[in-house]
Scaffold this motif. Structure first.
Motif, PDB file in Angstrom:
ATOM      1  N   ARG A 317      79.440 -26.515 -35.241  1.00 40.61           N
ATOM      2  CA  ARG A 317      80.580 -25.639 -34.975  1.00 40.61           C
ATOM      3  C   ARG A 317      80.179 -24.182 -34.781  1.00 40.61           C
ATOM      4  NH1 ARG A 317      84.451 -27.638 -39.766  1.00 40.61           N
ATOM      5  NH2 ARG A 317      82.391 -27.691 -40.762  1.00 40.61           N
ATOM      6  N   TRP A 321      81.777 -20.793 -33.457  1.00 40.11           N
ATOM      7  CA  TRP A 321      82.084 -19.770 -34.454  1.00 40.11           C
ATOM      8  C   TRP A 321      81.413 -18.434 -34.146  1.00 40.11           C
ATOM      9  CZ3 TRP A 321      81.307 -23.159 -39.478  1.00 40.11           C
ATOM     10  CH2 TRP A 321      82.401 -24.030 -39.596  1.00 40.11           C
ATOM     11  N   ALA A 324      83.532 -16.703 -31.599  1.00 45.42           N
ATOM     12  CA  ALA A 324      84.858 -16.434 -32.154  1.00 45.42           C
ATOM     13  C   ALA A 324      84.835 -15.257 -33.120  1.00 45.42           C
ATOM     14  CB  ALA A 324      85.398 -17.679 -32.860  1.00 45.42           C
ATOM     15  N   VAL A 432      90.447 -16.423 -29.248  1.00 42.60           N
ATOM     16  CA  VAL A 432      89.955 -16.928 -30.530  1.00 42.60           C
ATOM     17  C   VAL A 432      90.607 -18.271 -30.883  1.00 42.60           C
ATOM     18  CG1 VAL A 432      89.891 -16.481 -33.023  1.00 42.60           C
ATOM     19  CG2 VAL A 432      89.366 -14.644 -31.403  1.00 42.60           C
ATOM     20  N   TYR A 435      88.608 -21.028 -29.199  1.00 45.25           N
ATOM     21  CA  TYR A 435      87.317 -21.256 -29.855  1.00 45.25           C
ATOM     22  C   TYR A 435      87.513 -22.107 -31.113  1.00 45.25           C
ATOM     23  CZ  TYR A 435      84.576 -17.948 -27.034  1.00 45.25           C
ATOM     24  OH  TYR A 435      83.902 -17.313 -26.017  1.00 45.25           O
ATOM     25  N   TRP A 436      88.541 -21.793 -31.873  1.00 51.74           N
ATOM     26  CA  TRP A 436      88.825 -22.560 -33.082  1.00 51.74           C
ATOM     27  C   TRP A 436      89.142 -24.016 -32.750  1.00 51.74           C
ATOM     28  CZ3 TRP A 436      93.799 -24.473 -34.681  1.00 51.74           C
ATOM     29  CH2 TRP A 436      93.788 -25.058 -35.946  1.00 51.74           C
ATOM     30  N   ARG A 440      86.884 -28.001 -33.569  1.00 55.34           N
ATOM     31  CA  ARG A 440      87.413 -29.169 -34.273  1.00 55.34           C
ATOM     32  C   ARG A 440      86.863 -30.482 -33.726  1.00 55.34           C
ATOM     33  NH1 ARG A 440      93.787 -28.750 -34.361  1.00 55.34           N
ATOM     34  NH2 ARG A 440      93.492 -30.514 -35.790  1.00 55.34           N
TER      35      ARG A 440
END
Length: 451
Positions: A317, A321, A324, A432, A435-436, A440
Motif C-alpha cells: 500500500r 500512501w 497520498a 487523496v 489514492y486511499w 484497498r
C-alpha cells in the motif's frame, strides 16, 4: 483470474527461461546490460531525453505573458495552447506509439521522437499568430508522445522490481531539470531579447542530443533484469486496456494521478502569470525563482521512488500512501502561497511544494508496470498517461484560465489568485480520496499480475 480479462494465451506474454533466438533481433548487444555502469548510463541518457521533453514543454509556460501581450490572447486561449490541444494530440498519438514500442525497437522510437519535438519547438519561434503557434505546439506533442512509454519500458526491463521505482524516479527528475532549464532560459531570453529566440535556443540542441543517444544506447532484451522472456508479439491495445481497467487499483490510481496532474499543470502553467499580475514581478526573476524550485522538485521526485522501493517491501500500500501523504502535506502550503502578500514568502514556499508535490509519479508508474506483463509495459504507461494527461495537462490549465476569465470582471488581476486557490483546494482532496481507494485493493490486484 477471469478468462475475459486477459489475452487468450497469457503464457505467451511472459515465459521463464533464457532469451529466445527470435528476441535477439531487438537487442543489438544484450551482454552489455550485464554491466551495472551501462544500465545507469542508459538511465541517465533517457533522463536527459526527458529533460529535453520538459524544457520544450515548460518554455511555453514562462513565455505566456509576452505571447499573450504580443498576440492579444485570453487566459482560456493560453490554457488551450499549453493544455488541452497539446494533451489530446499527446495521448492519442501516444497509444499507437506505445503499441509499436511493445513490439519493436524502443531506442529508435525515442530517438526519432526527440528529433521531431525539438525541431517543432524551434519552428514555434516563427509563429506569427495564435493558429500557427497552436499548430507548432501540436507538432511538439506528436514528438513528445513517443518519449516516455518506450523509455519506461526500457527502464523496467533493465532494473529489478525492487529497484524499479527508484530508477523511474531518476528518469522522472527530467520533469524538474527540464522545467528548471526551460523557465530559467526562457525567462531571461524573453526579458532581454524576444520570446521567439527562446524557442530557437532550446529546440536545436535536442537534435544533437538525439544523435548521441542513437549512437551510444543499445536496445535491451525484454525481461533482462527479471531473467524472463516475452513472446515476439505483444497483446493488443484492447487486451492491455482490459487488463488494466479490470483492476480497481489501476482505475483509482489513474484517476488520482490525473487529478494530481490537474493541480500540478494548472498551478505551474499559471504560476508566472500569478507573480506578474498579483505581485508585479518581471519575467526574468520569476523564471529564476521557479527554476531554482525545480531542484527541490527533483529531490522530491527521487524520494518518491526511493521511499516507495524501501517501504513497499513491508506493505504494497506504500505505492499509494507515499503520493497520498505528500499530497496532503502540500495543500496548506499552497493556501499560504496564494493568500500571502509577501512575495518572497510565497516564492520560498514554492520550494516546499515542488518537493512534496513531485513524489507521486514514480510510485504510480512502478505500480502500473507491476500490474502487467513484459509486453504490456509501454502500453501500461501510455494508458496511465492517457488518463493523467487528459485530466491533468488537458483540462487543468484550461480550467484555471477559464475560472480566471470568469472572475476577472470582479477581481481584475487578482482573478488568477482566486482561480488557483479554489481549484487547488477542491482537487487536492478529491485526489487523496482515490489514492486511499486504490490502496484497498492493491494486494489482490498485484497477485493477479502475469509472471
Amino acid at each position: 483470474m477471469p478468462s475475459d480479462l486477459v489475452p487468450s494465451n497469457p503464457a505467451s506474454l511472459t515465459t521463464p527461461g533464457k532469451l529466445k533466438s527470435s528476441d535477439h533481433h531487438e537487442a543489438e548487444d544484450p551482454g552489455r546490460y550485464s554491466e551495472n555502469w551501462y544500465r545507469w548510463y542508459v538511465l541517465f541518457m533517457l533522463t536527459g531525453l526527458y529533460t529535453f521533453n520538459f524544457v520544450d514543454r515548460q518554455l511555453l509556460v514562462i513565455l505566456q505573458e509576452p505571447i499573450k501581450a504580443d498576440m492579444g490572447l485570453t487566459d482560456t486561449q493560453l490554457g488551450l495552447l499549453s493544455g488541452f490541444a497539446f494533451a489530446v494530440i499527446y495521448v492519442v498519438v501516444g497509444i499507437p506509439i506505445a503499441r509499436f514500442a511493445d513490439k519493436g525497437n524502443r531506442r529508435n522510437i525515442v530517438t526519432v521522437a526527440l528529433v521531431v519535438w525539438s525541431g517543432m519547438t524551434a519552428i514555434s519561434g516563427f509563429a506569427q499568430n495564435y493558429l500557427q503557434l497552436l499548430l507548432a505546439r501540436i507538432g511538439v506533442a506528436v514528438g513528445e508522445a513517443g518519449g516516455s512509454p518506450p523509455s519506461h519500458s526500457i527502464i523496467s526491463d533493465i532494473f529489478k522490481k525492487e529497484e524499479r521505482a527508484t530508477a523511474l524516479s531518476v528518469y522522472s527528475t527530467g520533469i524538474n531539470f527540464g522545467s528548471l532549464i526551460g523557465l530559467l532560459a526562457g525567462g531571461w531570453i524573453a526579458q532581454y531579447m524576444d520570446w521567439r529566440y527562446a524557442f530557437f535556443a532550446v529546440g536545436i540542441p535536442g537534435i544533437f542530443y538525439a544523435i548521441v543517444l542513437r549512437l551510444t544506447v543499445r536496445e535491451p532484451p525484454r525481461g533482462f533484469a527479471e531473467k524472463i522472456t516475452a513472446s515476439k508479439d505483444g497483446p493488443s491495445v484492447w487486451e492491455v486496456a482490459k487488463v488494466l481497467l479490470s483492476r480497481p487499483t489501476f482505475r483509482h490510481m489513474a484517476l488520482a494521478s490525473g487529478l494530481h496532474a490537474f493541480i500540478g499543470y494548472g498551478a505551474a502553467n499559471f504560476a508566472p502569470s500569478f507573480y506578474v499580475r498579483v505581485h508585479g514581478m518581471e519575467i526574468g526573476p520569476i523564471g529564476t525563482w521557479l527554476a531554482a524550485a525545480g531542484i527541490t522538485g527533483a529531490i522530491g521526485t527521487f524520494l518518491g521512488g526511493y521511499l516507495t522501493d524501501k517501504l513497499m517491501l513491508r506493505d504494497n500500500r506504500w505505492y499509494l500512501w507515499v503520493p497520498a501523504i505528500s499530497t496532503i502535506i502540500t495543500l496548506p502550503i499552497y493556501m499560504i502561497i496564494y493568500n500571502t502578500g509577501n512575495v518572497y514568502l510565497a516564492l520560498t514556499l514554492q520550494f516546499v511544494t515542488a518537493l512534496t508535490f513531485s513524489m507521486y509519479l514514480a510510485p504510480n508508474l512502478a505500480l502500473a508496470h507491476s500490474l502487467v506483463g513484459l509486453r504490456m509495459r509501454a502500453m501500461s504507461s501510455a494508458v496511465l498517461f492517457f488518463v493523467l494527461n487528459i485530466i491533468g495537462m488537458g483540462i487543468g490549465p484550461v480550467a484555471v484560465g477559464w475560472v480566471s476569465d470568469q472572475l476577472q470582471p470582479t477581481f481584475g488581476n487578482e482573478s488568477i489568485r482566486y482561480s488557483l486557490m479554489s481549484i487547488v483546494f477542491i482537487f487536492n482532496i478529491w485526489c487523496v480520496f482515490h489514492y486511499w481507494m486504490a490502496g484497498r485493493t492493491v494486494d489482490e490486484d498485484l497477485a493477479l499480475a502475469p509472471p
